[in-house]
Design a protein around this motif. Structure first.
Motif, mmCIF file in Angstrom:
data_model
loop_
_atom_site.group_PDB
_atom_site.id
_atom_site.type_symbol
_atom_site.label_atom_id
_atom_site.label_comp_id
_atom_site.label_asym_id
_atom_site.label_seq_id
_atom_site.Cartn_x
_atom_site.Cartn_y
_atom_site.Cartn_z
ATOM 1 N N HIS A 106 0.924 -1.321 -0.088
ATOM 2 C CA HIS A 106 -0.170 -0.034 -0.013
ATOM 3 C C HIS A 106 0.830 1.283 -0.011
ATOM 4 C CE1 HIS A 106 -3.452 -2.271 0.104
ATOM 5 N NE2 HIS A 106 -3.509 -2.550 1.502
ATOM 6 N N ILE A 107 1.947 1.172 0.577
ATOM 7 C CA ILE A 107 2.743 2.399 0.914
ATOM 8 C C ILE A 107 3.573 2.794 -0.484
ATOM 9 C CG2 ILE A 107 5.201 3.382 1.992
ATOM 10 C CD1 ILE A 107 4.249 1.649 4.216
ATOM 11 N N GLN A 108 3.616 1.512 -1.112
ATOM 12 C CA GLN A 108 4.616 1.827 -2.588
ATOM 13 C C GLN A 108 3.387 2.356 -3.556
ATOM 14 O OE1 GLN A 108 6.101 -1.926 -4.111
ATOM 15 N NE2 GLN A 108 6.905 -1.000 -5.857
ATOM 16 N N GLN A 109 2.178 1.875 -3.450
ATOM 17 C CA GLN A 109 1.175 2.480 -4.431
ATOM 18 C C GLN A 109 0.864 3.972 -4.154
ATOM 19 O OE1 GLN A 109 -2.319 -0.060 -3.704
ATOM 20 N NE2 GLN A 109 -1.400 -1.785 -4.833
ATOM 21 N N ARG A 110 1.121 4.319 -3.041
ATOM 22 C CA ARG A 110 0.914 5.827 -2.580
ATOM 23 C C ARG A 110 2.355 6.664 -2.624
ATOM 24 N NH1 ARG A 110 -3.015 5.811 2.805
ATOM 25 N NH2 ARG A 110 -2.702 8.155 2.317
ATOM 26 N N GLY A 111 3.091 6.060 -3.399
ATOM 27 C CA GLY A 111 4.235 6.898 -3.437
ATOM 28 C C GLY A 111 5.222 7.161 -2.273
ATOM 29 N N GLY A 112 4.990 6.183 -1.141
ATOM 30 C CA GLY A 112 5.628 6.185 0.016
ATOM 31 C C GLY A 112 5.059 7.407 0.841
ATOM 32 N N ARG A 113 4.056 7.967 0.614
ATOM 33 C CA ARG A 113 3.368 9.098 1.410
ATOM 34 C C ARG A 113 2.140 8.354 2.285
ATOM 35 N NH1 ARG A 113 3.349 11.107 -3.810
ATOM 36 N NH2 ARG A 113 1.181 10.785 -3.947
ATOM 37 N N ILE A 114 2.465 8.391 3.492
ATOM 38 C CA ILE A 114 1.749 7.576 4.560
ATOM 39 C C ILE A 114 1.863 8.278 6.073
ATOM 40 C CG2 ILE A 114 3.371 5.929 5.230
ATOM 41 C CD1 ILE A 114 1.028 3.933 5.440
ATOM 42 N N LYS A 115 0.715 8.656 6.663
ATOM 43 C CA LYS A 115 0.949 9.210 7.863
ATOM 44 C C LYS A 115 1.303 8.222 9.089
ATOM 45 C CE LYS A 115 -2.055 13.141 6.478
ATOM 46 N NZ LYS A 115 -3.213 14.060 6.507
#
Length: 725
Positions: free
Chosen positions: A667-676
């Motif tokens: 999931h983090i890879q799909q979001r381009g590394g942007r995660i809170k």
């Protein structure tokens, strides 16, 4: 000098220094851009040979080591000759480390008190008066008279003339009444009067300085001015000495010197031991004994037995408490009087009961006692308090204006809890009252929890934090403390409460009783309900409606050990709340009857909630497959702002954790590394069943977020559980 050395030489020299030179080289190392933290940490491991609690939160190992070093040397636990790094004839271990001590524990028979007040440790005591903030007493035993005298000197220096802001007492199954009241009264700013100290000794040096400067602080406002300047820098605020006619000497009464001259033409009160213009003979007005004059003690009389005076002090405090609080109740006529001690039969309402325990004539009165600086936090853990001790504490509390935090835990108060609340109510009437936090916990509840909460809030509307916790209930409708005592119909004034924690002794949670509290607490930001039984499915629904209507500022809501297995609708409503930032369902059997549909609804609800920052689900039988499903909270289509997730005690195994990790990474890879997402808690899960897989999962997780876990032995825990079944 280390300061003159180049950085590369200093780096090689620092590990070769003993603790005394290493501490002195700290400034030079900092200027050279070098850190001594690894050296101090190695010293801890080599010398202390223990892992300190919360080691990961230690920010300065230098302070941690020197503070523990001081305590161990003081109590004779550490032999400095055992390691060359601890021994140097140019330095005194106690003196060198005392400036780093911010908290100190005194225990057993207080032998360390004698050492600290010895003449050769005057400089040590001076350092402690500036650095020490927290003073703890643990496992105390009865002491002899000489140690009590030394304790009076120590408390006078560290509290009255020092910077100690918190006094805590722990584990005292059979408390010595004299010693207990001595510590309590001096923490409250009183000087223990009379024969506690030998009159042949010299007065306190700081008090002598006041006298030399011509200061005669006979009144509270003058003492405030004297204390405010030195204490403002230490505590970040002005003086905390109460200003009240109840504790100030009468302005129209005879002067202390006049009383002395009346008793003896040649005796002088100028220098009772440890005293000054602040101290007993000049700050306290004596009550004359019947049939004779009370003579001022002469220096030539030498040492007195202080046992009598301290017992007199105990009972004088208790006796005065009754009349003062009763007068307040009668003149103000508040509704809260019915629930905090003014009602007939309440613990503090019988003046006769207090009078019959009164001390002998000639004891000192709190009404004329001079006040010194007092502490802002008092904590009593596992110390049984008798009825007389509760009266004494109540009277001290009634004028303890500097008190901000009060913690009474497992003191066996019973119905005497209302006597304590009565003293706090008198304190709350004072305009300079600072009390903001009250925590009460005990084994037995002698009245329903919600009734006690209403009593407290009626008496203390300015409280910001209230915690009430009981293990078992021990009350019946026909056997309540105070007979006709009832708070259920008392009107609660508008409250300043921001945090409310209630631990029910397996009592039903009737929302109708909680509603008046919520209605009066419009500023409430945190609510925690523990061990409450929901008598009907609609109770939780009514609670949520009340929170939405009366508490729009609520940010944190916690349920612990509350069975929510049959309240799936209400759980989803909570997770949808647009205001709540932290929700805790701890051991609530949340997934006991969980279907796939309910789990999907939870995940989708959290994904749509952009306000929720922390979700804590410990002890809810999550298991591997539900943990893996929770990873979808962070999928690409999620608008969740969740930063913290707690899945402790959920029967999670290493393979399930690894699968969760892989899914989260995707999931983090799909979001381009942007995660809170930043914090994951994994305490007490079954990660020891496959160490290699668990280590791989933890390694990969730590690349994504901060992981907090433990080395929990699940097999041993299960064996322990079986053994007590």
């Amino acid at each position: 000098s280390p300061a003159a050395l180049p950085g590369h030489l200093l780096r090689g020299l620092l590990p070769l220094l003993n603790v005394f030179y290493l501490e002195r080289a700290e400034g030079a190392a900092r200027r050279a851009g070098l850190s001594t933290q690894p050296i101090w940490r190695k010293l801890w491991d080599d010398v202390m040979k223990t892992r300190p609690p919360n080691a990961e939160s230690v920010t300065c190992w230098r302070k941690k080591f020197l503070e523990t070093f001081f305590s161990n040397v003081l109590h004779g636990v550490l032999d400095v000759s055992s390691d060359w790094r601890l021994n140097d004839h140019h330095f005194s271990p106690l003196l060198h480390s005392s400036q780093h001590v911010t908290q100190l524990t005194l225990c057993n028979m207080l032998q360390a008190v004698t050492e600290l007040t010895a003449e050769h440790n005057q400089k040590v005591l001076e350092n402690l008066s500036s650095s020490l903030q927290i003073l703890k007493f643990r496992h105390l035993l009865s002491t002899d008279q000489s140690i009590r005298r030394a304790l009076v000197v120590l408390l006078h220096r560290l509290i009255h003339h020092g910077s100690v802001s918190q006094v805590s007492m722990y584990s005292w199954p059979v408390p010595d009444t004299v010693l207990l009241v001595l510590i309590l009264s001096m923490s409250a700013g009183y000087w223990c009067s009379g024969k506690v100290l030998p009159y042949r000794s010299s007065p306190c040096g700081l008090c002598r300085e006041d006298r030399a400067q011509g200061q005669e602080p006979c009144h509270e406002e003058e003492h405030d001015k004297h204390q405010q300047a030195p204490q403002a820098e230490v505590n970040g605020h002005g003086a905390d000495i109460p200003h009240s006619s109840a504790i100030s000497p009468r302005r129209d009464g005879p002067s202390p010197n006049a009383l002395c001259e009346e008793g003896s033409g040649e005796a002088s009160c100028d220098s009772p031991a440890g005293s000054s213009p602040h101290c007993p003979s000049q700050g306290l007005r004596q009550k004359p004994a019947l049939g004779r004059r009370r003579r001022c003690p002469r220096r030539s009389r030498g040492t007195y037995d202080g046992q009598e005076d301290l017992y007199d002090f105990v009972f004088t405090v208790a006796r005065e408490n009754t009349l003062e609080l009763h007068e307040h109740n009668v003149t103000e006529g508040e509704n809260a009087d019915n629930c905090t001690g003014s009602a007939t039969g309440s613990p503090c309402s019988s003046s006769a009961g207090c009078k019959k325990r009164g001390g002998s004539a000639g004891t000192f009165s709190l009404k004329t006692a001079h006040r010194f600086r007092s502490v802002s936090t008092l904590e009593l853990f596992s110390i049984p308090l008798t009825e007389d001790a509760c009266r004494t504490l109540s009277n001290l509390l009634s004028s303890w204006e500097s008190l901000e935090n009060l913690v009474l835990s497992y003191n066996g108060l019973g119905e005497n809890i209302l006597c304590v609340v009565s003293g706090l109510r008198a304190l709350c009437r004072r305009p300079r009252c600072r009390l903001r936090l009250l925590r009460l916990s005990d084994v037995f509840s002698h009245m329903p929890c919600m009734e006690l909460v209403r009593c407290i809030l009626s008496a203390l509307p300015r409280l910001q934090t209230l915690s009430v916790s009981f293990d078992l209930k021990n009350h019946t409708e026909g056997n309540r403390p105070g007979g006709n005592l009832s708070c259920s119909e008392t009107e609660i004034p508008e409250s300043s409460l921001e945090q409310l924690e209630i631990r029910f002794p397996r009592e039903p949670l009737h929302t109708a009783l909680l509603l008046p509290v919520l209605r009066a607490s419009r500023l409430l930001q945190q609510l925690s309900l523990d061990s409450a039984a929901l008598p009907s499915p609609r109770e939780l629904e009514h609670l949520l409606q009340a929170l939405k209507e009366y508490n729009p500022n609520l940010k944190k809501l916690s349920f612990h050990d509350v069975n929510l297995a049959d309240h799936q609708k209400e759980v989803l409503l909570l997770l949808q709340d647009p205001i709540l930032q932290e929700i805790t369902f701890s051991f609530c059997r949340l997934f006991e009857n969980c279907t796939t549909e309910f789990l999907s609804e939870i995940i989708n609800t959290v994904k749509r909630n952009s306000t929720l920052k922390s979700l804590k689900l410990p002890g809810n039988r999550l298991g591997n497959h539900r943990l893996v499903a929770l990873a979808d909270i962070f999928s690409e289509d999620s608008s969740s702002s969740l930063c913290q997730l707690d899945v402790s005690s959920n029967c999670i195994k290493p393979d399930g954790l690894l699968e969760f990790t892989k899914k989260l990474e995707g999931h983090i890879q799909q979001r381009g590394g942007r995660i809170k997402f930043t914090h994951l808690r994994l305490f007490q899960n079954w990660l020891d069943q496959d160490t290699e897989t668990a280590q791989e999962a933890l390694r990969r997780l730590r690349a994504v977020c901060s992981v907090v876990n433990d080395t929990w032995d699940s097999s041993q825990a299960f064996a322990d559980y079986i053994s007590v079944m």
